[in-house]
Design an enzyme around this catalytic site. Structure first.
Site, PDB file in Angstrom:
ATOM      1  N   THR A  11       0.828  -1.205   0.000  1.00 28.04           N
ATOM      2  CA  THR A  11       0.000   0.000   0.000  1.00 28.04           C
ATOM      3  C   THR A  11       0.862   1.254   0.000  1.00 28.04           C
ATOM      4  O   THR A  11       0.577   2.216  -0.732  1.00 28.04           O
ATOM      5  CB  THR A  11      -0.952  -0.009   1.213  1.00 28.04           C
ATOM      6  OG1 THR A  11      -1.736  -1.204   1.164  1.00 28.04           O
ATOM      7  CG2 THR A  11      -1.868   1.201   1.208  1.00 28.04           C
ATOM      8  N   ASP A  59      -7.555  -5.110  -0.345  1.00 18.93           N
ATOM      9  CA  ASP A  59      -8.054  -5.104   1.036  1.00 18.93           C
ATOM     10  C   ASP A  59      -9.449  -4.494   1.151  1.00 18.93           C
ATOM     11  O   ASP A  59     -10.157  -4.750   2.126  1.00 18.93           O
ATOM     12  CB  ASP A  59      -7.104  -4.337   1.959  1.00 18.93           C
ATOM     13  CG  ASP A  59      -5.863  -5.135   2.324  1.00 18.93           C
ATOM     14  OD1 ASP A  59      -5.761  -6.318   1.934  1.00 18.93           O
ATOM     15  OD2 ASP A  59      -4.985  -4.564   3.001  1.00 18.93           O
ATOM     16  N   ARG A  61       0.577  -3.722  13.884  1.00 20.77           N
ATOM     17  CA  ARG A  61      -0.640  -3.265  13.210  1.00 20.77           C
ATOM     18  C   ARG A  61      -1.874  -3.655  14.010  1.00 20.77           C
ATOM     19  O   ARG A  61      -1.892  -4.669  14.709  1.00 20.77           O
ATOM     20  CB  ARG A  61      -0.745  -3.900  11.817  1.00 20.77           C
ATOM     21  CG  ARG A  61       0.355  -3.544  10.857  1.00 20.77           C
ATOM     22  CD  ARG A  61       0.120  -2.297  10.036  1.00 20.77           C
ATOM     23  NE  ARG A  61      -0.978  -2.353   9.119  1.00 20.77           N
ATOM     24  CZ  ARG A  61      -0.899  -2.770   7.861  1.00 20.77           C
ATOM     25  NH1 ARG A  61       0.231  -3.205   7.370  1.00 20.77           N
ATOM     26  NH2 ARG A  61      -1.956  -2.757   7.100  1.00 20.77           N
TER      27      ARG A  61
END
Length: 195
Positions: free
Chosen positions: A17, A36, A132
């Site tokens: 990303t 995603d 994350r």
């Protein structure tokens, strides 16, 4: 109308990303579709014998909906305002599709102009993943019991791919990765435009 489609695949937390967003900022007429964004609701995700939700498989994604988004772009490529960094190729709409299972989904096989795959070693990947926040959160043992084994399985499936994929070391700096891919894309666009 000419189009240029870039695939950025790779391991979870490999930098897909980040790389896609950096390229989008510097490439004119560039759009991004992120795999995603096409996860099915949690209620539709299978659970394995260990109680782990099976998010790292194609069946967890609404790939038909993603393909519809890709088809819409192919039929009417949108343009996004970006710098005139590639003046010679400004007229060519660019689509970046980024995701962890792009190259394992056969209907996408024929659209790539360039394909990149980010790799990260096990320990670094596990460390990044632990920083994350996911919804739902990763349960204890999820990385070792599901995420990494699925990555290895899908990576093995890619051994039958017949087109060129550029493998990138995701431990390199964001700037180095961007520079390498940007220069490569720039050269490919110039070739496509006969410059």
């Amino acid at each position: 109308m000419k189009r240029f489609v870039i695939g950025i695949g790779g391991v979870t937390n490999g930098g897909k990303t980040t790389l896609a967003k950096s390229l989008q900022k510097h490439l004119p007429n560039c759009s991004v579709i992120s795999q995603d964004d096409f996860f099915k609701p949690e209620s539709e995700i299978d659970i394995d014998e260990n109680g782990f939700l099976q998010y790292d498989v194609l069946e967890a994604l609404n790939m038909e909906k993603m393909m519809s988004a890709v088809s819409c772009w192919m039929e009417n490529p949108g343009s996004s305002a970006g710098p005139a960094a590639l003046e010679s190729a400004q007229g060519v709409p660019i689509l970046i599709i980024e995701g962890f299972l792009l190259f394992n989904y056969k209907p996408l096989d024929t659209i790539w102009n360039r394909s990149y795959f980010l790799t990260v070693p096990y320990e670094e990947c596990k460390r990044r993943r632990s920083t994350r926040v996911y919804e739902p959160p990763d349960p204890p043992g999820y990385f070792d019991g599901h995420v990494w084994p699925m990555y290895l399985k899908h990576r093995q499936e890619m051994s039958s791919i017949t087109w060129d994929i550029v493998y990138l070391d995701g431990t390199r700096s964001e700037e180095d990765l961007f520079s390498q891919v940007y220069e490569d894309v720039k050269q490919e666009l110039e070739k496509q435009n006969g410059l």
